[in-house]
Design an enzyme around this catalytic site. Structure first.
Site, PDB file in Angstrom:
ATOM      1  N   ASP A 175       1.464   5.508   4.915  1.00 35.47           N
ATOM      2  CA  ASP A 175       0.342   5.871   5.776  1.00 35.47           C
ATOM      3  C   ASP A 175      -0.882   4.976   5.583  1.00 35.47           C
ATOM      4  O   ASP A 175      -1.997   5.379   5.899  1.00 35.47           O
ATOM      5  CB  ASP A 175      -0.057   7.340   5.553  1.00 35.47           C
ATOM      6  CG  ASP A 175      -0.648   7.983   6.795  1.00 35.47           C
ATOM      7  OD1 ASP A 175      -0.358   7.484   7.900  1.00 35.47           O
ATOM      8  OD2 ASP A 175      -1.397   8.957   6.677  1.00 35.47           O
TER       9      ASP A 175
ATOM     10  N   SER B 187       3.138  -1.166   8.607  1.00 35.26           N
ATOM     11  CA  SER B 187       3.897  -1.569   9.795  1.00 35.26           C
ATOM     12  C   SER B 187       2.961  -1.983  10.926  1.00 35.26           C
ATOM     13  O   SER B 187       3.268  -2.906  11.689  1.00 35.26           O
ATOM     14  CB  SER B 187       4.811  -0.426  10.253  1.00 35.26           C
ATOM     15  OG  SER B 187       5.791  -0.159   9.270  1.00 35.26           O
TER      16      SER B 187
ATOM     17  N   GLY C  83      -0.892   1.788   6.888  1.00 32.69           N
ATOM     18  CA  GLY C  83      -0.932   0.828   7.985  1.00 32.69           C
ATOM     19  C   GLY C  83      -0.106  -0.424   7.796  1.00 32.69           C
ATOM     20  O   GLY C  83      -0.369  -1.435   8.471  1.00 32.69           O
TER      21      GLY C  83
ATOM     22  N   GLY D 201       0.854  -1.181   0.000  1.00 31.29           N
ATOM     23  CA  GLY D 201       0.000   0.000   0.000  1.00 31.29           C
ATOM     24  C   GLY D 201       0.887   1.226   0.000  1.00 31.29           C
ATOM     25  O   GLY D 201       2.112   1.124   0.102  1.00 31.29           O
TER      26      GLY D 201
ATOM     27  N   ASP E  59       9.355  -6.214   7.220  1.00 32.75           N
ATOM     28  CA  ASP E  59       8.811  -4.892   6.946  1.00 32.75           C
ATOM     29  C   ASP E  59       9.781  -4.084   6.087  1.00 32.75           C
ATOM     30  O   ASP E  59      10.969  -4.378   6.017  1.00 32.75           O
ATOM     31  CB  ASP E  59       8.529  -4.154   8.250  1.00 32.75           C
ATOM     32  CG  ASP E  59       7.566  -2.983   8.056  1.00 32.75           C
ATOM     33  OD1 ASP E  59       6.781  -3.015   7.091  1.00 32.75           O
ATOM     34  OD2 ASP E  59       7.597  -2.048   8.870  1.00 32.75           O
ATOM     35  N   GLU E  60       9.251  -3.035   5.448  1.00 29.47           N
ATOM     36  CA  GLU E  60      10.027  -2.175   4.526  1.00 29.47           C
ATOM     37  C   GLU E  60      10.685  -3.022   3.434  1.00 29.47           C
ATOM     38  O   GLU E  60      11.822  -2.783   3.033  1.00 29.47           O
ATOM     39  CB  GLU E  60      11.081  -1.365   5.297  1.00 29.47           C
ATOM     40  CG  GLU E  60      10.533  -0.523   6.429  1.00 29.47           C
ATOM     41  CD  GLU E  60       9.677   0.650   5.966  1.00 29.47           C
ATOM     42  OE1 GLU E  60       9.566   0.870   4.749  1.00 29.47           O
ATOM     43  OE2 GLU E  60       9.115   1.348   6.837  1.00 29.47           O
ATOM     44  N   ALA E  61       9.954  -3.998   2.954  1.00 34.66           N
ATOM     45  CA  ALA E  61      10.514  -4.955   1.995  1.00 34.66           C
ATOM     46  C   ALA E  61      10.834  -4.329   0.652  1.00 34.66           C
ATOM     47  O   ALA E  61      11.559  -4.929  -0.150  1.00 34.66           O
ATOM     48  CB  ALA E  61       9.549  -6.125   1.807  1.00 34.66           C
TER      49      ALA E  61
END
Length: 229
Positions: A12, A16, A14, A9, A86-88
């Site tokens: 902002d 994380s 969502g 997405g 996360d932050e892939a």
């Protein structure tokens, strides 16, 4: 059967928060997992949500090997049932291939979370490889909104208040908020030199480079026409 999931997405939306919730849900059922992150705004070795949630995580540098980490953990007698990544979007293609290999060869579930495109509207390399390899791709249902109220689909970067569409792909910043004073960005530029911030926009306003600040400025000068192009 284990699967590689990719949740994506805009900023902002969502991601994380969902990553932390996913870890909580699986851990609550007795499953054991590791959380990974790279370049989180909270600092190294942390995953953070804009809702204020944080959790320790394993920092993924460009030379990090997911395969070696998992194999070493299992060889030492550790248990692993799943990975939360996360932050892939910042992962390398080889690291994403490692994640797919872990799913296929070791039967561990992998849940990856990341932005699909950068501020130039181009696919991040890590996200592109995840689109190619993921068993399931999920568009987040929490829609971020442009300043005009429409669904935000594009990530915009501003430097000293001006929207830019060229430059280094990876520069640390936050939505509607400059980087911390004196904190170097990943491009090696300090906030004293460049005030970097991010904003989510609909396609129309990203194409027009019409950020919330610029829209406010235009509204205060009605004699000036809106920028069309």
């Amino acid at each position: 059967m284990a699967e590689l999931h990719f949740f994506t997405g805009t900023m902002d939306s969502g991601k994380s928060t969902l990553a932390l919730q996913t870890n909580h849900n699986h851990a609550a059922r007795g499953r054991v997992g590791h959380i990974f992150v790279t370049r989180d705004r909270a600092g190294r070795g942390l995953i953070s949500s804009r809702l204020g949630l944080t959790h320790e995580a394993i920092e993924v540098d460009p030379g990090f090997s997911f395969w070696r980490h998992v194999v070493d953990t299992l060889t030492r007698g550790g248990r692993l049932d799943y990975l939360v990544c996360d932050e892939a979007q910042f992962y390398t293609g080889a690291q994403v291939e490692d994640l797919a290999k872990i799913v296929d060869e070791l039967q561990l579930d992998v849940f990856a979370f990341g932005i699909l495109t950068d501020f130039r509207t181009q696919l991040f390399p890590g996200s592109a490889r995840l689109v190619e390899l993921a068993d399931r791709m999920h568009a987040l249902q929490v829609e971020a909104l442009c300043w005009c109220g429409k669904r935000a689909t594009h990530n915009a970067r501003t430097e000293n208040g001006v929207m830019v569409v060229e430059g280094d792909v990876i520069v640390v910043g936050d939505i509607d908020q400059p980087t911390d004073p004196g904190q170097p960005t990943l491009a090696g530029v300090s906030e004293a030199e460049t005030d970097v911030a991010y904003e989510v926009l609909c396609r129309q306003h990203h194409r027009r480079r019409l950020t919330a600040a610029r829209a406010r400025a235009v509204s205060l000068a009605p004699e000036q026409p809106l920028p069309f192009g």
